[in-house]
Design a protein around this motif. Sequence first.
Motif, PDB file in Angstrom:
ATOM      1  N   ALA A   1       0.565  -1.293  -0.011  1.00 19.66           N
ATOM      2  CA  ALA A   1       0.144  -0.112   0.047  1.00 19.66           C
ATOM      3  C   ALA A   1       0.940   1.365   0.083  1.00 19.66           C
ATOM      4  CB  ALA A   1      -0.852  -0.133   1.280  1.00 19.66           C
ATOM      5  N   THR A   2       0.479   2.361  -0.992  1.00 21.30           N
ATOM      6  CA  THR A   2       1.116   3.527  -0.780  1.00 21.30           C
ATOM      7  C   THR A   2       0.927   4.238   0.694  1.00 21.30           C
ATOM      8  OG1 THR A   2       0.961   3.614  -2.983  1.00 21.30           O
ATOM      9  CG2 THR A   2       1.533   5.775  -1.948  1.00 21.30           C
ATOM     10  N   SER A   3      -0.180   4.118   0.932  1.00 21.68           N
ATOM     11  CA  SER A   3      -0.409   4.561   2.512  1.00 21.68           C
ATOM     12  C   SER A   3      -1.516   3.826   2.962  1.00 21.68           C
ATOM     13  CB  SER A   3      -0.952   6.227   2.498  1.00 21.68           C
ATOM     14  OG  SER A   3      -2.006   6.408   1.449  1.00 21.68           O
ATOM     15  N   GLY A   4      -2.035   3.958   4.323  1.00 21.27           N
ATOM     16  CA  GLY A   4      -3.024   3.347   5.043  1.00 21.27           C
ATOM     17  C   GLY A   4      -2.512   2.011   5.587  1.00 21.27           C
ATOM     18  N   ARG A   5      -3.467   1.337   6.395  1.00 22.34           N
ATOM     19  CA  ARG A   5      -3.208   0.197   7.074  1.00 22.34           C
ATOM     20  C   ARG A   5      -4.445  -0.952   6.814  1.00 22.34           C
ATOM     21  NH1 ARG A   5      -3.025   0.566  13.016  1.00 22.34           N
ATOM     22  NH2 ARG A   5      -5.048   1.932  12.973  1.00 22.34           N
ATOM     23  N   ILE A   6      -3.828  -2.125   6.805  1.00 24.16           N
ATOM     24  CA  ILE A   6      -4.462  -3.303   6.872  1.00 24.16           C
ATOM     25  C   ILE A   6      -4.371  -4.230   8.068  1.00 24.16           C
ATOM     26  CG2 ILE A   6      -5.053  -5.287   5.305  1.00 24.16           C
ATOM     27  CD1 ILE A   6      -3.634  -3.963   3.056  1.00 24.16           C
ATOM     28  N   ILE A   7      -5.712  -4.373   8.559  1.00 22.84           N
ATOM     29  CA  ILE A   7      -5.531  -4.995  10.151  1.00 22.84           C
ATOM     30  C   ILE A   7      -6.517  -6.449   9.781  1.00 22.84           C
ATOM     31  CG2 ILE A   7      -6.418  -4.902  12.371  1.00 22.84           C
ATOM     32  CD1 ILE A   7      -4.544  -2.848  11.268  1.00 22.84           C
ATOM     33  N   PHE A   8      -5.678  -7.546  10.013  1.00 22.29           N
ATOM     34  CA  PHE A   8      -6.430  -8.745  10.112  1.00 22.29           C
ATOM     35  C   PHE A   8      -6.384  -9.465  11.477  1.00 22.29           C
ATOM     36  CE2 PHE A   8      -5.503 -13.414   9.192  1.00 22.29           C
ATOM     37  CZ  PHE A   8      -6.812 -13.839   8.892  1.00 22.29           C
ATOM     38  N   LYS A   9      -7.570  -9.598  11.783  1.00 16.46           N
ATOM     39  CA  LYS A   9      -7.868 -10.378  13.146  1.00 16.46           C
ATOM     40  C   LYS A   9      -7.169  -9.458  14.298  1.00 16.46           C
ATOM     41  CE  LYS A   9      -7.382 -14.829  13.645  1.00 16.46           C
ATOM     42  NZ  LYS A   9      -6.833 -16.047  13.424  1.00 16.46           N
ATOM     43  N   GLY A  10      -7.202  -7.952  14.271  1.00 15.88           N
ATOM     44  CA  GLY A  10      -6.568  -7.245  15.096  1.00 15.88           C
ATOM     45  C   GLY A  10      -5.140  -6.924  15.079  1.00 15.88           C
ATOM     46  N   GLN A  11      -4.462  -7.628  13.944  1.00 17.16           N
ATOM     47  CA  GLN A  11      -2.996  -7.459  13.746  1.00 17.16           C
ATOM     48  C   GLN A  11      -2.735  -6.632  12.546  1.00 17.16           C
ATOM     49  OE1 GLN A  11      -1.147 -11.137  13.605  1.00 17.16           O
ATOM     50  NE2 GLN A  11       1.048 -10.125  13.575  1.00 17.16           N
ATOM     51  N   ASP A  12      -1.902  -5.627  12.662  1.00 19.49           N
ATOM     52  CA  ASP A  12      -1.456  -4.975  11.416  1.00 19.49           C
ATOM     53  C   ASP A  12      -0.569  -5.726  10.655  1.00 19.49           C
ATOM     54  OD1 ASP A  12      -0.738  -3.067   9.532  1.00 19.49           O
ATOM     55  OD2 ASP A  12      -0.577  -1.436  11.324  1.00 19.49           O
ATOM     56  N   ILE A  13      -1.146  -5.962   9.451  1.00 16.01           N
ATOM     57  CA  ILE A  13      -0.317  -6.711   8.358  1.00 16.01           C
ATOM     58  C   ILE A  13       0.275  -6.003   7.321  1.00 16.01           C
ATOM     59  CG2 ILE A  13      -1.596  -8.816   8.905  1.00 16.01           C
ATOM     60  CD1 ILE A  13      -2.862  -8.493   6.339  1.00 16.01           C
ATOM     61  N   THR A  14       0.126  -4.642   7.363  1.00 17.37           N
ATOM     62  CA  THR A  14       0.612  -3.721   6.230  1.00 17.37           C
ATOM     63  C   THR A  14       2.046  -3.934   6.009  1.00 17.37           C
ATOM     64  OG1 THR A  14      -0.748  -2.187   7.074  1.00 17.37           O
ATOM     65  CG2 THR A  14       0.565  -1.353   5.500  1.00 17.37           C
ATOM     66  N   GLY A  15       2.245  -4.383   4.813  1.00 13.44           N
ATOM     67  CA  GLY A  15       3.730  -4.237   4.195  1.00 13.44           C
ATOM     68  C   GLY A  15       4.377  -5.644   4.378  1.00 13.44           C
ATOM     69  N   LEU A  16       3.699  -6.717   5.059  1.00 11.06           N
ATOM     70  CA  LEU A  16       4.002  -8.099   5.266  1.00 11.06           C
ATOM     71  C   LEU A  16       4.103  -8.681   3.827  1.00 11.06           C
ATOM     72  CD1 LEU A  16       2.459  -9.655   8.310  1.00 11.06           C
ATOM     73  CD2 LEU A  16       4.664  -8.337   8.166  1.00 11.06           C
ATOM     74  N   SER A  17       5.244  -9.552   3.565  1.00 10.76           N
ATOM     75  CA  SER A  17       5.551 -10.344   2.390  1.00 10.76           C
ATOM     76  C   SER A  17       4.155 -11.006   2.232  1.00 10.76           C
ATOM     77  CB  SER A  17       6.663 -11.341   2.415  1.00 10.76           C
ATOM     78  OG  SER A  17       6.233 -12.484   3.326  1.00 10.76           O
ATOM     79  N   PRO A  18       3.766 -11.582   0.784  1.00 14.29           N
ATOM     80  CA  PRO A  18       2.783 -12.692   0.616  1.00 14.29           C
ATOM     81  C   PRO A  18       2.921 -13.802   1.378  1.00 14.29           C
ATOM     82  CG  PRO A  18       3.522 -11.486  -1.511  1.00 14.29           C
ATOM     83  CD  PRO A  18       4.466 -11.278  -0.261  1.00 14.29           C
ATOM     84  N   PHE A  19       4.106 -14.367   1.506  1.00 15.30           N
ATOM     85  CA  PHE A  19       4.383 -15.809   2.259  1.00 15.30           C
ATOM     86  C   PHE A  19       3.683 -15.339   3.641  1.00 15.30           C
ATOM     87  CE2 PHE A  19       6.978 -18.444   4.635  1.00 15.30           C
ATOM     88  CZ  PHE A  19       6.416 -19.507   4.290  1.00 15.30           C
ATOM     89  N   ARG A  20       4.173 -14.357   4.307  1.00 18.59           N
ATOM     90  CA  ARG A  20       3.983 -14.318   5.585  1.00 18.59           C
ATOM     91  C   ARG A  20       2.301 -13.874   5.886  1.00 18.59           C
ATOM     92  NH1 ARG A  20       7.473 -10.085   8.865  1.00 18.59           N
ATOM     93  NH2 ARG A  20       6.733 -10.876  10.308  1.00 18.59           N
ATOM     94  N   ILE A  21       1.830 -13.170   4.976  1.00 21.31           N
ATOM     95  CA  ILE A  21       0.416 -12.867   5.038  1.00 21.31           C
ATOM     96  C   ILE A  21      -0.392 -14.428   4.907  1.00 21.31           C
ATOM     97  CG2 ILE A  21      -1.535 -11.861   3.757  1.00 21.31           C
ATOM     98  CD1 ILE A  21       0.388  -9.498   3.411  1.00 21.31           C
TER      99      ILE A  21
END
Length: 259
Positions: A56-76
């Motif tokens: 993402a250029t900006s903003g956040r992505i939260i999955f099950k209460g945990q910020d996953i913004t910027g994680l690799s596809p494998f870790r996600i």
Amino acid sequence: MGPILEIKGVSKSFEGVLALNNLDVEVSEGEIRAIIGPNGSGKTTLINVITGVFPATSGRIIFKGQDITGLSPFRIARKGITRTFQNLRLFPSLTVLEHVLAAQHHRSRVGFWGSVFSTRSGRAEEEGMVSRAQEILEFVGLKGRADMPGLGLPYGQRRLLEIARALATGPELLLLDEPAAGLSSEEIQALERLLREIRSRGITVILVEHRMMLVMNVADRITVLNYGEKIAEGKPAEIKNNPEVIQAYLGRAYAAAGS
């Protein structure tokens, strides 16, 4: 239920072109959420950002209460988010069963040497993975196809194999990018039943799709994008009669036909 996924102020630009613009979406646990909109509205870009293919250029992505913004596809993926693609991505050398087994690789507990030397625990795990893969194939409607080459399946069954492979990773959130593309009416009806069965297993589904009858029949809620922005959100009946959605995407003929 509370949100399993929260998209907060997410934007994505490509060389100055804004594909997503300050997008806010909450997906509730256990629902089928459809994402619709015209071509180029940002639907697939959103899936790519959620799954880490694009940062993402900006903003956040939260999955099950945990910020996953910027994680690799494998870790996600290891956290429980899996996706399929618009274009089929099957391996020419693998059988149907092998496609599903390959998707379970990250769940292996015995490790490399246990597999190489066929330890007792390794053999037991392998048997369990084969059994689970067979169960998944039966679940999606591919019973009896395990030994066929994946690319030897009819087109509609290849779509099912992609879904089976995604399910084999054990997702809590499954993102499907136009799974009905190229399917016959009968195959779409079968897909509709399968999506409901997937939800009944406790898996949350995000469905990007152009086949509006499928969307209206299975979605609990619909988010509508246009030029990278959310222009509407609500239950199918609300979306179908939303003037802005009719203007931007559905068209008056569709709205009138279902009235």
